[in-house]
Structures are given as structure tokens and as C-alpha cells.
Design a protein around this motif. Structure first.
Motif, PDB file in Angstrom:
ATOM      1  N   ASP A   1       0.858  -1.197   0.000  1.00  0.00           N
ATOM      2  CA  ASP A   1       0.000   0.000   0.000  1.00  0.00           C
ATOM      3  C   ASP A   1       0.884   1.232   0.000  1.00  0.00           C
ATOM      4  OD1 ASP A   1      -2.347  -1.515   0.157  1.00  0.00           O
ATOM      5  OD2 ASP A   1      -2.139  -1.705   2.330  1.00  0.00           O
TER       6      ASP A   1
ATOM      7  N   TYR B   1       1.362   5.722  -0.658  1.00  0.00           N
ATOM      8  CA  TYR B   1       0.724   7.041  -0.666  1.00  0.00           C
ATOM      9  C   TYR B   1       1.787   8.078  -0.990  1.00  0.00           C
ATOM     10  CZ  TYR B   1       2.702   7.426   4.057  1.00  0.00           C
ATOM     11  OH  TYR B   1       3.536   7.457   5.129  1.00  0.00           O
TER      12      TYR B   1
ATOM     13  N   HIS C   1      -4.586  13.104  -3.999  1.00  0.00           N
ATOM     14  CA  HIS C   1      -5.701  12.166  -3.796  1.00  0.00           C
ATOM     15  C   HIS C   1      -5.256  10.957  -2.958  1.00  0.00           C
ATOM     16  CE1 HIS C   1      -9.367   9.924  -4.516  1.00  0.00           C
ATOM     17  NE2 HIS C   1      -8.635   8.902  -4.973  1.00  0.00           N
ATOM     18  N   PHE C   2      -4.099  10.389  -3.337  1.00  0.00           N
ATOM     19  CA  PHE C   2      -3.602   9.214  -2.607  1.00  0.00           C
ATOM     20  C   PHE C   2      -2.641   9.692  -1.518  1.00  0.00           C
ATOM     21  CE2 PHE C   2      -4.742   7.470  -6.797  1.00  0.00           C
ATOM     22  CZ  PHE C   2      -5.617   6.481  -6.395  1.00  0.00           C
TER      23      PHE C   2
ATOM     24  N   SER D   1      -4.155   8.781   4.306  1.00  0.00           N
ATOM     25  CA  SER D   1      -5.472   8.261   4.704  1.00  0.00           C
ATOM     26  C   SER D   1      -6.174   7.536   3.562  1.00  0.00           C
ATOM     27  CB  SER D   1      -6.357   9.407   5.216  1.00  0.00           C
ATOM     28  OG  SER D   1      -6.568  10.371   4.169  1.00  0.00           O
ATOM     29  N   ASN D   2      -5.610   7.614   2.373  1.00  0.00           N
ATOM     30  CA  ASN D   2      -6.234   6.984   1.207  1.00  0.00           C
ATOM     31  C   ASN D   2      -5.133   6.373   0.331  1.00  0.00           C
ATOM     32  OD1 ASN D   2      -8.220   6.250  -0.701  1.00  0.00           O
ATOM     33  ND2 ASN D   2      -7.827   8.121  -1.884  1.00  0.00           N
ATOM     34  N   LYS D   3      -4.651   5.202   0.758  1.00  0.00           N
ATOM     35  CA  LYS D   3      -3.516   4.585   0.093  1.00  0.00           C
ATOM     36  C   LYS D   3      -3.957   3.784  -1.112  1.00  0.00           C
ATOM     37  CE  LYS D   3      -1.076   4.138   4.516  1.00  0.00           C
ATOM     38  NZ  LYS D   3      -0.477   3.211   5.489  1.00  0.00           N
ATOM     39  N   TYR D   4      -3.007   3.632  -2.056  1.00  0.00           N
ATOM     40  CA  TYR D   4      -3.261   2.773  -3.217  1.00  0.00           C
ATOM     41  C   TYR D   4      -2.609   1.423  -2.950  1.00  0.00           C
ATOM     42  CZ  TYR D   4      -3.069   0.580  -7.764  1.00  0.00           C
ATOM     43  OH  TYR D   4      -3.202  -0.328  -8.777  1.00  0.00           O
TER      44      TYR D   4
END
Length: 883
Positions: A323, A325, A336-337, A340-343
Motif C-alpha cells: 500500500d 501514498y 488524492h492518494f 489516509s487513502n492509500k493505493y
């Protein structure tokens, strides 16, 4: 088992069989039934004689040397045996046991030799049976202990297995008792034949991660299956393999994803491993491989951002599933990534993923960066230029201004010129400040304020700096702008680096060539080599060096000068005068080199040096004088002094130290023929002593001479030293008289220091060019009647008295009476017990040819009558007086 009384073979008929004279030496294969008990070893090579726990002396040395040590070769073998104290008993011989595998069935000849000068032994017969060789000798006297006997045995077959072998051997006597041994030989190698096969181990398919090391071994065998070690194997990847790694000496380091094989090669042989598949190694870092170089402030990226996962060796980590970011140097960035919002990477990504540009927005103008991480591993983009529409200013250049850029000395002042550009076409920019800071911005070294830069123009600002007081390869300075309300664009070049060095510091040094230390010979050419060494780090140019000779004529002007580059060398060629003297040459820097960083004269560590020169003649010679012991008598079994040698190092040069190396003493019989020293004396107990009686060096027999070698006998220049030669005589001497002599050729000395070091020293006598000393001696038994003798007979009393010598077994009174031939007494004297003439041992008395009244006797023959007081037989001799 005791060697003296244990009989391995006791059958009388065997002895009769072996005592038969066999003049034609032959080799017999097999062992007759009559000699069946001659088996000292069983067929497995184990010693089974009755002396398995023997107290017999060992054979000191058995050395086995095959001429061709390759497996299964037929080759001569040489066996060297050092004879023990028992020697080779008459009609005895050797038995050797070879390990299983050796072929002794084709032996064609056995040759005997030794290093003893006497007559060689003859082989009577040899038996070859199983793995054993028994050699019998003819009836003759053995060479002495310590003799090296060599047996060359032709056509022994080497075993088929390579390896290290030893043989066992013993010496037996005519009664077949073990006289010495059994003893093992040295270890000798039977080596493999040429390799015929090669294979690589392991040879099965392998899968390795990048970074793993696999060790391969090349196994080579000869035609007999012997494994071969130590071959110079060449290792490589096979043709057609991917570039999957590095192979060296059988060690393969996997580095790149792909497939291939490792190949081992030797001569025309080669072998390869199984297929090696290399997969990515452990995750190491990310790289942002695609991003826009410039973006509008506050707008989405116009192109994607691509991220790849890599292992340590630069392979894409195709199985990465972590994961990730993003973060940014722009604190106002919209990403965006984020944390708090991992790819999450998936299998289809295969370690590489492209993110849409809409996921990124940078707001702050200037050069910014993106970073990607999974919390452990990191990747970072290059600079991204964030552009807005305000007034803009930037640094165009930063340059060092100094004499020798980028080099400066400790604490040296220099300047940095900074070029500032106003990118606005119609408005000047005021209140601009520029700072010179450390690379990390934590320290400011110089600054300038209230700078005005006209519209569409460039302004150069010069800031003064001082270098640190320590050396550093690159001290980095960074130029930074400040302009309130103005957009400051990324600089084109705002970094300068200086190399800080210690100042140039010059050391003057010299080397003397053609001299020994500081000594030179008359008229000797020699050279003063001059060097200038820079003890500092800053470069320096050339300087001027002068040599002053203090008014002495050395073949050059009293003051000579050369120009010399730092780090180079120059020479002054001089010739010594032909008179003895001691002086100082003066070497000095008369023009110091310049420090290239400052342009000023360099520091000087050594401005001048004094070179002491001593001129002395180097000629020297060793002058020898001898004093021969007056008594001619030699008593068997005693130690006595024969002569003294006095050595004088005649030289004026104090560095000419002479080392005495050896003295050879010649011994001859009464007829002048050479006598071996061992017939007269014991070498190890005879030699040269100090005058105080300490042994300096003992003798050894070399050819027909007694040679005495000295380890540390030195004579300083002008020194004298006396040594005494004493001989320890044999208990029984087979000759009645002998002569001892030394001359110049028998004395070897060398210079151990000085201009002629290691050269031979000329040797001469005290009063003539050739040194010679000789003396005749008479061998006596220790009783008076047999020992009486005189050295000078007839004698001239005007030249000295007659000397009479004799030997007494104990202290006793001795009365000496001298008569004419008709019995008239002319002189009488009594020597008390314990005094000279009455002491146990050798005595030396004299008669000056005068009678009891003190008058001189007439020429003629006189009878000397010596009567001991202990009742021993008296002794007489005749003396002739001839004036």
C-alpha cells in the motif's frame, strides 16, 4: 624387544645359504622357502616382526623420490637413507615395504651410491616379493653413521590411485636381527593423470533471488577416476544466457531477472550447470519514473505520474503488493492518494502503476517535489516547476573569485559573485536580499540587502567570505534570495564549492650517493641529490637551491645554485679532494617557491641543512702475526695450545670494519704428505679460543683441512685481537710427528661495513707480504722416557739456550746432569716437584751451554741425563753445541 638379543631368523641353514659368495648381483622375484621368515610386514603392510615394540634405533631419514610421480607410470625411484649409529652390518642390508597398489614386479636394476669418500658397498642380491624389496650387501665395512646412501630402483609401477604415500624401511644384520627401524619415510605424492572429464556441481535447475550467491564446484577426473584439485578453471555464463549475474571462481551472484547457465572450462574440457532462473530480490525502493516537469500553480497535473517498485539491483519488483501514498515539498499540495487513502498494488500492476494527473495539484510557486512511500521504502521525483503570473526573480549564477579556484588555504579570504535576474519586462524589483549559507541552510556566512534589480536586467553582487581553518575536499556554499511579495523562481546555479587546503610548506632534504654514510675516499666522485617536498596541500611552483662548499675544493664553485620544482630532484656532482678532512656542505633554499593559492612565498619548514663530509682513504688490509708454542711435544688424548694469531685491522678509515670468516689449517706428515685432521685431533673440540680460554669457534673437516668458521669475529678500524688455536688430540695417534701450517690463502675475511662492504680483505704478514706460520710436533705417550725431546739441536748459545721438553705422570723432583761424551760432568741442576721441570704434565727446561762455574763450554756433543725422583726410568738425549 632388545636389538642385541632378538633374532628374527635363527635357522642355521639360512645363514649358510646366504653366506655363499655371489659375485654377480641379481634381482630375484619371489622369496625362497628358506627365507620365508624374512617377511617383516604382512600383505596389508602392518609390521608383524617380533620387534613390534622395538628399542632399536630408528633410521634417521628415509626419503623417497619417484622420477615420474604420475599414476600407473613405470618410473625409477630414488630412496635416500641416512645411516644410523649402527651403519649397515656386514652381510646385512635393507628391507622396504611399499603400500598396496605399487607394482614391484618389473624392477630391472638397482643402483647404489653414497656421499662417503671411501669405497662403495656392493649389492649381493635383491629379493622382490609382494610389496617388499630386500637388499643384501657383500661382506665389507659400512660407511660411517650420517652417510647418505642412495638406492636408485628402476621400473617401479606407480599405483592407480593418486594421493600421499609413505614406505617403511629397516636395516638388518647377517643374523637377520633388526639393527635399526622399522621407520617411515617422508610422505611423497603420486599425482593424477591429465583430466578427461569435467562436471559442474550442482547441476540441477535452480531458482535464485537477485542478491543470492550460489557456489558451484568444478569436478575434474582423470582416466582412472582420480579427482583433480587445483586446476585453473575459467568460469563464465554460457552463450545465449541472459545477463543474470556475475560469476567468479565458482561463486555466482544473481543480479538481474532472467535465465542462464554457469559454464566451467579447462583446456578443451567444459561443463555447465543446470538452468538458473533469477527472480527479483527483496523490495528496496520506489522510483517515480514519469511526472510533468512543470505545472500551473493550483491546477491538476497535465500528465500521469508513474511509480515503479525496485529491488536492490534495479529489477522491477513484479510481485510487489504493498500500500503506497504520496507526500510533497509543497505544504499546500492537494494529493488524492495520501496517508489516509492509500493505493494497493495488485498482481496486474506487476510492480508498476500509472496514476492519473487529476490526482495531483501543487499550489506554491517554485521548485517542488513529489515523494511516494509505503511507510518503509521511499521514492522521490525530480524538481517540478510550479508557475504563477506574479513578478519573478531568480539567481542565474554563483561563481568563486580567487587566485586559484576552487582551491583556497586555511583561513584565506575569497569572494563569491552572484548573478540575479529580474524576469519582469517593465518593472524594477527593490528590497532584494541575497545570503550565502551552508548547504543545509543552517548557517549564514555573508549577506547583502537593499539590492535593486532593473526590469529585464541582471545584477551581480559580490560577497566576501573566509575559508575554514581546516582541510576539506568540498566546502559547499548555497546562494539564497529574499524579495518580499516577489515570486522567487528556482535558481539556475546557486551552489559553489571550494577545496580548503593546508598552505604549501616546503621541506628541503638530500641524499648522498657514492658515499658510505658521510665518508668518501680520496678523489672519489659523489653526488648530493636535493629534493623539495611539499608538506602542505596547496600546490607550489619551483624554487632556487644553493650548495655552499665552505671553501673546500669539491670540483664545483663554492656556491652553486639550481632551480628545482617541488616534488622533483636535482643533483650536485662533486669530487672529494685527495687529503683527509672533515667539513660541512651547506644546502639552503635561496628562493622559496610560491603558494599557488595565494601567490605569496610558501612556508619553509627546512630552510637549510648541513651535510657532514669526512674524506678518508678507504684502503685497508688484515695484518697477521703468529706466535708458535715453544714445546714440540704432543701428548695423546690431551688439549693443548699450538699457536697464537694476532690480527690487526690496518686502516685509517673508521668505517672499515673487518669480519673474520674462516681459517683453514693444513696438517702434513714428516714426509710432507697431507694428513687428514681426523687422524690427529677431534674437530669439534679443537678450534680458536680467546686468551682467557673461552671458545670462539670449533673446527670441521673440509676435504683434507681443518676449517674453522667464525660467526661474529669483528675488528674495528685500527683494532688488534689475539686468538689461540688449541687442539684436542685423539687418544691414539697413528703418526709419530706432524706439521701444522697456515698461510695467507687459508685466512678469509671481508669488510662488513664501509665503501668495500662484502668485499674480500687483503691478508698479509706482519713483516712480509705473504703470511705464513708452521710448526713441527712430535707425538708422545705420557711417560718421561718416551717424551723427552729438544726443539733446537744443535744450537748456538749466542742465539739462545737449548730447549728440552719431557712429560711427567706426577709431580716429582727431577735432576738434570750434563756430561761430555767421555763422562765428565759439566753441569747439574735439580727441579723441585711441582715447579717447572718437576710438574705433572709437560715440562720445558733449558741449558745455556755453561758449566757449573758459569763458564761457556766448548763446541761439541754433550749427553743430557734426566733422573726423576719417583723411581721412574731416567731419560737421556744428546745435545750438540755449535757457536
Amino acid at each position: 624387544m632388545n636389538c642385541k638379543n632378538t633374532t628374527l631368523f635363527g635357522l642355521i641353514f639360512i645363514l649358510f645359504f646366504l653366506s655363499t659368495q655371489i659375485h654377480a648381483f641379481e634381482i630375484v622375484y619371489g622369496l625362497p622357502d628358506s627365507l620365508d621368515e624374512l617377511r617383516f610386514w604382512d600383505t596389508s603392510g602392518d609390521y608383524v616382526g617380533l620387534s613390534a615394540e622395538t628399542t632399536c634405533p630408528p633410521v634417521p631419514l628415509i626419503t623417497v623420490t619417484p622420477e615420474d610421480p604420475v599414476v600407473e607410470r613405470l618410473t625409477p625411484y630414488t630412496i635416500d637413507i641416512e645411516l644410523p649409529s649402527v651403519g649397515i652390518p656386514k652381510l646385512g642390508g635393507f628391507v622396504f615395504s611399499f603400500p598396496p597398489g605399487f607394482d614391484l614386479g618389473q624392477i630391472s636394476e638397482i643402483e647404489y651410491s653414497d656421499d662417503y669418500e671411501g669405497e662403495d658397498l656392493e649389492i649381493r642380491r635383491a629379493y622382490v616379493y609382494d610389496n617388499f624389496i630386500a637388499i643384501f650387501f657383500q661382506w665389507s665395512l659400512s660407511p660411517p653413521p650420517g652417510t647418505i646412501v642412495a638406492l636408485e630402483i628402476h621400473r617401479i609401477g606407480n599405483p592407480s590411485a593418486s594421493g600421499t604415500y609413505r614406505i617403511a624401511g629397516l636395516i638388518f644384520n647377517k643374523w637377520f636381527r633388526v639393527a635399526a627401524g622399522p621407520s617411515f619415510s617422508n610422505s611423497f605424492d603420486i599425482i593424477h593423470d591429465e583430466p578427461v572429464t569435467l562436471e559442474v556441481v550442482p547441476d540441477e535447475p535452480l531458482t535464485l533471488q537477485a542478491g543470492e550467491v550460489q557456489v558451484f564446484e568444478a569436478v575434474a577426473l582423470d582416466r582412472l577416476g582420480n579427482r583433480i584439485f587445483g586446476l585453473d578453471i575459467e568460469w563464465s555464463l554460457s552463450p545465449g544466457s541472459d545477463d543474470i549475474g556475475i560469476v567468479s571462481s565458482g561463486h555466482f551472484l544473481a543480479t538481474a531477472v532472467g535465465e542462464g547457465r554457469v559454464v566451467a572450462s579447462y583446456a578443451d574440457l567444459s561443463a555447465e550447470s543446470g538452468l538458473i532462473a533469477v527472480v527479483p530480490g527483496d523490495m528496496d525502493h520506489f522510483e517515480i519514473v514519469e511526472y510533468p516537469p512543470a505545472v500551473p500553480a493550483g491546477e491538476e497535473f497535465p500528465s500521469p505520474v508513474t511509480v515503479a517498485a525496485y529491488d536492490l539491483f534495479g529489477n522491477i519488483k513484479s510481485d510487489y503488493l504493498g500500500d503506497v501514498y504520496f507526500t510533497s515539498s509543497d505544504p499546500l499540495a492537494e494529493l488524492h492518494f495520501d496517508e489516509s487513502n492509500k493505493y494497493h498494488f495488485v498482481e496486474i500492476d506487476s510492480g508498476v502503476h500509472s496514476f492519473e494527473g487529476s490526482a495531483f495539484k501543487l499550489v506554491s510557486a517554485g521548485l517542488q517535489t513529489l515523494s511516494v512511500t509505503d511507510g518503509v521504502h521511499l521514492g522521490k521525483s525530480g524538481k517540478i516547476n510550479v508557475i504563477d503570473g506574479q513578478l519573478k526573480i531568480k539567481i542565474l549564477s554563483a561563481d568563486i573569485e580567487t587566485l586559484n579556484p576552487p582551491y583556497v588555504n586555511h583561513g584565506q579570504s575569497f569572494s563569491v559573485a552572484i548573478g540575479i535576474a529580474n524576469l519582469s519586462s517593465d518593472e524594477e524589483i527593490e528590497n532584494v536580499s541575497v545570503f550565502i549559507q551552508s548547504e543545509d541552510g543552517s548557517e549564514t556566512f555573508a549577506e547583502a540587502h537593499d539590492i535593486v534589480v532593473a526590469a529585464s536586467s541582471t545584477k551581480e553582487v559580490l560577497l566576501d567570505l573566509t575559508a575554514p581553518d581546516y582541510s576539506i575536499t568540498a566546502f559547499v556554499y548555497k546562494a539564497v534570495l529574499s524579495a518580499p511579495g516577489i515570486t522567487i523562481l528556482p535558481p539556475e546555479d546557486n551552489i559553489v564549492a571550494v577545496t580548503v587546503q593546508s598552505p604549501a610548506e616546503i621541506e628541503l632534504a638530500y641524499n648522498l650517493h657514492g658515499a658510505y654514510g658521510n665518508y668518501v675516499d680520496y678523489d672519489q666522485p659523489f653526488t648530493v641529490e636535493v629534493t623539495l617536498t611539499n608538506l602542505g596541500e596547496a600546490l607550489a611552483d619551483s624554487g632556487e637551491i644553493s650548495l655552499l662548499t665552505s671553501g673546500v675544493d669539491f670540483g664545483i664553485p663554492d656556491s652553486s645554485a639550481v632551480r628545482l620544482a617541488v616534488g622533483g630532484s636535482a643533483e650536485f656532482n662533486l669530487t672529494a679532494p685527495s687529503t683527509s678532512l672533515s667539513t660541512d656542505l651547506i644546502l639552503k633554499i635561496t628562493g622559496a617557491p610560491s603558494d599557488k593559492n595565494t601567490g605569496q612565498p610558501a612556508l619553509v619548514a627546512t630552510e637549510s641543512v648541513f651535510i657532514p663530509i669526512i674524506v678518508e682513504p678507504s684502503f685497508a688490509e688484515l695484518v697477521v702475526d703468529a706466535t708458535v708454542e715453544q714445546a714440540p711435544l704432543v701428548v695423546q688424548g690431551t688439549l693443548r695450545e699450538l699457536f697464537q694469531l694476532t690480527f690487526h685491522n690496518e686502516t685509517e678509515n673508521p668505517v672499515n670494519v673487518i669480519g673474520l670468516k674462516s681459517i683453514s689449517i693444513r696438517i702434513a706428515g714428516s714426509n710432507g704428505s697431507t694428513i687428514s685432521p681426523e687422524l690427529i685431533l677431534i674437530p669439534g673440540e679443537s678450534g680458536f679460543f680467546t686468551e682467557d680460554g673461552d671458545l670462539i669457534a670449533s673446527g670441521l673437516i673440509l676435504d683434507t683441512r681443518l676449517k674453522v668458521e667464525f660467526d661474529d669475529f669483528q675488528l674495528e678500524a685500527g683494532a688488534k685481537r689475539t686468538i689461540v688455536f688449541k687442539a684436542k688430540f685423539n687418544d691414539v695417534i697413528s703418526v709419530n710427528s706432524f706439521n701444522v701450517s697456515i698461510d695467507s690463502r687459508d685466512i678469509r675475511a671481508v669488510f662488513i661495513s664501509g665503501p668495500r662492504e662484502n668485499q674480500s680483505v687483503p691478508v698479509r704478514g706482519e713483516y712480509q707480504d705473504i703470511f705464513r706460520v708452521g710448526a713441527n710436533f712430535i707425538v708422545i705417550v705420557p711417560d718421561m722416557q718416551s717424551s723427552v725431546a729438544t726443539r733446537n739441536n744443535p744450537f748456538d748459545p749466542t742465539q739462545g739456550p737449548a730447549e728440552i721438553a719431557y712429560f711427567l705422570e706426577e709431580d716429582t723432583d727431577v735432576r738434570m746432569t750434563i756430561y761430555t761424551l767421555v763422562g765428565e760432568k759439566v753441569y747439574e741442576q735439580t727441579f723441585p716437584a711441582g715447579s717447572n721441570g718437576g710438574s705433572a704434565g709437560q715440562n720445558y727446561v733449558s741449558w745455556n751451554a755453561r758449566n757449573d762455574d758459569g763458564g761457556q763450554v766448548l763446541n761439541g756433543v754433550y749427553v743430557v741425563y734426566l733422573r726423576p725422583g719417583n723411581g721412574d726410568e731416567p731419560a737421556t738425549l744428546k745435545l750438540a753445541v755449535m757457536k
